[in-house]
Design a protein around this motif. Structure first.
Motif, mmCIF file in Angstrom:
data_model
loop_
_atom_site.group_PDB
_atom_site.id
_atom_site.type_symbol
_atom_site.label_atom_id
_atom_site.label_comp_id
_atom_site.label_asym_id
_atom_site.label_seq_id
_atom_site.Cartn_x
_atom_site.Cartn_y
_atom_site.Cartn_z
ATOM 1 N N MET A 159 -21.520 -89.855 -35.758
ATOM 2 C CA MET A 159 -20.694 -90.298 -34.735
ATOM 3 C C MET A 159 -22.409 -90.357 -34.268
ATOM 4 O O MET A 159 -23.002 -89.132 -34.068
ATOM 5 C CB MET A 159 -20.100 -90.053 -33.951
ATOM 6 C CG MET A 159 -18.779 -89.981 -34.168
ATOM 7 S SD MET A 159 -17.229 -89.691 -33.005
ATOM 8 C CE MET A 159 -17.476 -87.535 -33.732
ATOM 9 N N THR A 160 -22.639 -91.598 -33.635
ATOM 10 C CA THR A 160 -24.425 -91.581 -32.959
ATOM 11 C C THR A 160 -24.147 -90.355 -32.106
ATOM 12 O O THR A 160 -24.920 -89.679 -31.075
ATOM 13 C CB THR A 160 -24.733 -92.526 -32.854
ATOM 14 O OG1 THR A 160 -24.372 -93.362 -31.742
ATOM 15 C CG2 THR A 160 -25.108 -93.347 -33.533
ATOM 16 N N GLU A 161 -22.664 -90.724 -30.881
ATOM 17 C CA GLU A 161 -23.195 -89.784 -29.242
ATOM 18 C C GLU A 161 -22.934 -88.095 -30.228
ATOM 19 O O GLU A 161 -22.738 -87.389 -30.897
ATOM 20 C CB GLU A 161 -22.105 -90.284 -28.787
ATOM 21 C CG GLU A 161 -21.727 -89.564 -26.983
ATOM 22 C CD GLU A 161 -21.015 -90.119 -26.768
ATOM 23 O OE1 GLU A 161 -20.778 -89.823 -25.540
ATOM 24 O OE2 GLU A 161 -20.071 -90.964 -26.945
ATOM 25 N N ASN A 162 -23.580 -87.076 -29.080
ATOM 26 C CA ASN A 162 -24.191 -85.875 -29.309
ATOM 27 C C ASN A 162 -22.343 -85.672 -28.250
ATOM 28 O O ASN A 162 -22.890 -85.345 -27.219
ATOM 29 C CB ASN A 162 -25.092 -85.128 -29.604
ATOM 30 C CG ASN A 162 -25.270 -83.690 -29.703
ATOM 31 O OD1 ASN A 162 -23.761 -83.768 -30.047
ATOM 32 N ND2 ASN A 162 -26.322 -83.187 -28.994
ATOM 33 N N VAL A 163 -21.769 -85.249 -28.902
ATOM 34 C CA VAL A 163 -20.883 -84.941 -27.798
ATOM 35 C C VAL A 163 -20.359 -83.205 -28.674
ATOM 36 O O VAL A 163 -20.294 -82.181 -29.004
ATOM 37 C CB VAL A 163 -19.401 -85.386 -27.689
ATOM 38 C CG1 VAL A 163 -18.152 -84.797 -26.884
ATOM 39 C CG2 VAL A 163 -19.538 -86.693 -27.811
ATOM 40 N N ASP A 165 -17.639 -81.263 -27.806
ATOM 41 C CA ASP A 165 -16.803 -80.213 -27.651
ATOM 42 C C ASP A 165 -16.394 -80.874 -29.426
ATOM 43 O O ASP A 165 -15.147 -80.173 -29.494
ATOM 44 C CB ASP A 165 -15.636 -80.094 -26.942
ATOM 45 C CG ASP A 165 -15.326 -81.751 -26.578
ATOM 46 O OD1 ASP A 165 -16.516 -82.713 -26.793
ATOM 47 O OD2 ASP A 165 -14.226 -81.761 -25.564
ATOM 48 N N ILE A 166 -17.084 -82.027 -30.330
ATOM 49 C CA ILE A 166 -16.286 -82.329 -31.294
ATOM 50 C C ILE A 166 -17.555 -82.386 -31.653
ATOM 51 O O ILE A 166 -18.922 -81.713 -32.077
ATOM 52 C CB ILE A 166 -16.725 -83.674 -31.219
ATOM 53 C CG1 ILE A 166 -15.648 -84.476 -30.176
ATOM 54 C CG2 ILE A 166 -16.196 -84.351 -31.672
ATOM 55 C CD1 ILE A 166 -13.979 -83.172 -29.706
ATOM 56 N N ALA A 167 -17.400 -81.646 -33.442
ATOM 57 C CA ALA A 167 -17.840 -80.785 -34.101
ATOM 58 C C ALA A 167 -18.092 -82.368 -35.389
ATOM 59 O O ALA A 167 -16.976 -82.299 -36.009
ATOM 60 C CB ALA A 167 -17.586 -79.884 -34.629
ATOM 61 N N GLN A 168 -19.255 -82.529 -35.776
ATOM 62 C CA GLN A 168 -19.288 -83.002 -37.356
ATOM 63 C C GLN A 168 -20.468 -82.302 -38.188
ATOM 64 O O GLN A 168 -21.188 -81.386 -38.741
ATOM 65 C CB GLN A 168 -19.779 -84.312 -36.585
ATOM 66 C CG GLN A 168 -19.388 -85.153 -35.742
ATOM 67 C CD GLN A 168 -20.545 -86.884 -36.094
ATOM 68 O OE1 GLN A 168 -19.998 -87.329 -36.448
ATOM 69 N NE2 GLN A 168 -21.647 -86.185 -35.076
ATOM 70 N N GLN A 169 -19.760 -83.403 -39.329
ATOM 71 C CA GLN A 169 -20.332 -82.934 -40.950
ATOM 72 C C GLN A 169 -20.847 -83.239 -41.304
ATOM 73 O O GLN A 169 -19.251 -84.851 -42.527
ATOM 74 C CB GLN A 169 -19.581 -81.106 -41.729
ATOM 75 C CG GLN A 169 -19.994 -81.030 -42.254
ATOM 76 C CD GLN A 169 -19.204 -80.140 -43.311
ATOM 77 O OE1 GLN A 169 -17.976 -80.289 -43.657
ATOM 78 N NE2 GLN A 169 -20.353 -79.211 -44.011
ATOM 79 N N GLN A 277 -17.156 -85.692 -41.716
ATOM 80 C CA GLN A 277 -15.193 -85.190 -40.664
ATOM 81 C C GLN A 277 -16.164 -84.974 -39.386
ATOM 82 O O GLN A 277 -17.372 -83.666 -39.293
ATOM 83 C CB GLN A 277 -15.126 -83.882 -41.607
ATOM 84 C CG GLN A 277 -15.843 -82.832 -42.376
ATOM 85 C CD GLN A 277 -15.214 -81.925 -43.033
ATOM 86 O OE1 GLN A 277 -13.730 -81.897 -43.493
ATOM 87 N NE2 GLN A 277 -15.125 -80.925 -43.935
ATOM 88 N N SER A 278 -15.228 -85.296 -38.458
ATOM 89 C CA SER A 278 -15.583 -84.604 -37.834
ATOM 90 C C SER A 278 -14.100 -84.240 -36.204
ATOM 91 O O SER A 278 -13.006 -84.467 -37.315
ATOM 92 C CB SER A 278 -15.759 -85.351 -36.390
ATOM 93 O OG SER A 278 -16.384 -86.347 -36.856
ATOM 94 N N TRP A 279 -14.251 -82.715 -36.362
ATOM 95 C CA TRP A 279 -13.187 -82.203 -34.992
ATOM 96 C C TRP A 279 -13.284 -81.404 -34.106
ATOM 97 O O TRP A 279 -14.143 -81.553 -34.044
ATOM 98 C CB TRP A 279 -12.846 -80.684 -35.920
ATOM 99 C CG TRP A 279 -13.580 -80.003 -36.178
ATOM 100 C CD1 TRP A 279 -14.094 -78.534 -35.867
ATOM 101 C CD2 TRP A 279 -15.180 -79.773 -37.829
ATOM 102 N NE1 TRP A 279 -14.684 -78.194 -36.073
ATOM 103 C CE2 TRP A 279 -15.892 -79.041 -37.343
ATOM 104 C CE3 TRP A 279 -15.242 -81.210 -38.623
ATOM 105 C CZ2 TRP A 279 -16.596 -78.989 -38.126
ATOM 106 C CZ3 TRP A 279 -16.010 -80.515 -39.090
ATOM 107 C CH2 TRP A 279 -16.962 -79.318 -39.849
ATOM 108 N N HIS A 280 -12.402 -81.254 -32.830
ATOM 109 C CA HIS A 280 -12.591 -80.239 -31.714
ATOM 110 C C HIS A 280 -12.697 -78.979 -32.318
ATOM 111 O O HIS A 280 -12.390 -78.277 -33.100
ATOM 112 C CB HIS A 280 -11.362 -80.609 -30.583
ATOM 113 C CG HIS A 280 -11.796 -80.518 -29.602
ATOM 114 N ND1 HIS A 280 -11.122 -79.070 -29.610
ATOM 115 C CD2 HIS A 280 -12.366 -81.634 -28.705
ATOM 116 C CE1 HIS A 280 -11.751 -79.062 -28.034
ATOM 117 N NE2 HIS A 280 -12.246 -80.806 -28.003
#
Length: 304
Positions: A159-163, A165-169, A277-280
């Motif tokens: 995901m290009t958007e930096n959110v 509360d959402i983590a990415q690896q 992979q992304s998770w809350h």
């Protein structure tokens, strides 16, 4: 005396159940690792709260009252429920007594490239681990579903958007390739002129009509003729087999979905792209979730 539920704490209920199971105040004290006066004092307090003697003398020992018998089953369940409130600090997939349920959002590229190996590994463990795999469409859709708890984890394009509360690896990088049926093409469509001259199939996931390939061609004043559009990679493979239609797809699909098709270099300078992979963040410290993310990461290391 009326029961004040605020006076019934975990330690007092555990003391009651230990006396009930041991049938002795002395044995209960030994099991709990405290002095007998401590157990006797706790029992007196419990008797005052519930308004029942709970245990009465019988010969040289004690026996539970009818009310204690009624309490025991409910207290046992209550104590287990209280233990379950504690965060699990470890997840052992080799323990058949453990279980986990996961809802993973992804699309058929990831299902083809990642999920078979992941599922094979999961089925090799003794724990009761179950997966539910759902399709995802676009960053906003994924973020909302992770936030709401509809998804435990999402695997897809980074995901290009930096959110916050959402983590990415990041898992691995991918590039485009051209797939075609070699029986229907004398030469591979690996030059821009040959590429634009043949009919094309493309995959568009979701409701948008955005195509980065067509935008790149437009930018250099070229066009391609798309004769087929589908929502899954697997359907593209079955539809173009035996025809002169080519498809520009992620290169790793040659191992499964596009098995049997010829592959050639994509004739545009299309940049590599990342899968993640992304998770809350609420699931960041969950032991089962951490375990699953670790297994996914290990599977994708083989794709690097």
């Amino acid at each position: 005396m009326n029961i004040d539920e605020l006076d019934l704490d975990y330690r007092l209920l555990r003391l009651f159940l230990t006396i009930y199971d041991e049938g002795s105040v002395t044995a209960a004290a030994n099991r709990l690792g405290v002095g007998q006066p401590t157990v006797s004092h706790g029992l007196d307090r419990l008797r005052q709260i519930v308004g029942d003697p709970l245990f009465v003398r019988s010969g040289r020992g004690i026996t539970p009252t009818a009310h204690a018998d009624e309490m025991a089953g409910r207290v046992r369940i209550l104590l287990q429920d209280l233990r379950n409130l504690k965060r699990v600090d470890a997840f052992d997939p080799n323990d058949p007594a453990q279980s986990a349920r996961f809802v993973i959002g992804t699309n058929d590229y990831e299902v083809a490239v990642i999920m078979p190996e992941l599922f094979r590994i999961i089925r090799g463990y003794a724990a009761d681990i179950r997966l539910r795999v759902l399709p995802i469409h676009g960053d906003t859709n994924v973020i909302d579903r992770l936030r709401s708890g509809q998804l435990d984890l999402a695997i897809g394009l980074h995901m290009t958007e930096n959110v916050g509360d959402i983590a990415q690896q990041t898992l691995f990088r991918e590039h485009m390739a051209c797939f075609y049926d070699a029986d229907c093409h004398d030469v591979p469509p690996d030059t821009l002129d040959q590429y634009c001259a043949v009919p094309h199939a493309r995959v568009i996931i979701g409701n948008n009509e955005h195509s980065a390939v067509d935008e790149m061609l437009d930018a250099i004043g070229r066009k391609r003729r798309t004769v087929l559009q589908a929502s899954t990679f697997a359907s593209i493979a079955s539809l173009i087999r035996g025809t002169d239609v080519i498809a520009s797809l992620p290169s790793r699909l040659e191992r499964d979905v596009m098995t049997g098709f010829a592959k050639c270099t994509f004739p545009l300078d299309f940049p590599e792209y990342s899968f993640a992979q992304s998770w809350h963040v609420r699931n960041a410290a969950s032991a089962p979730h951490k375990w699953l993310r670790g297994e996914i990461f290990k599977v994708t290391r083989k794709l690097v």
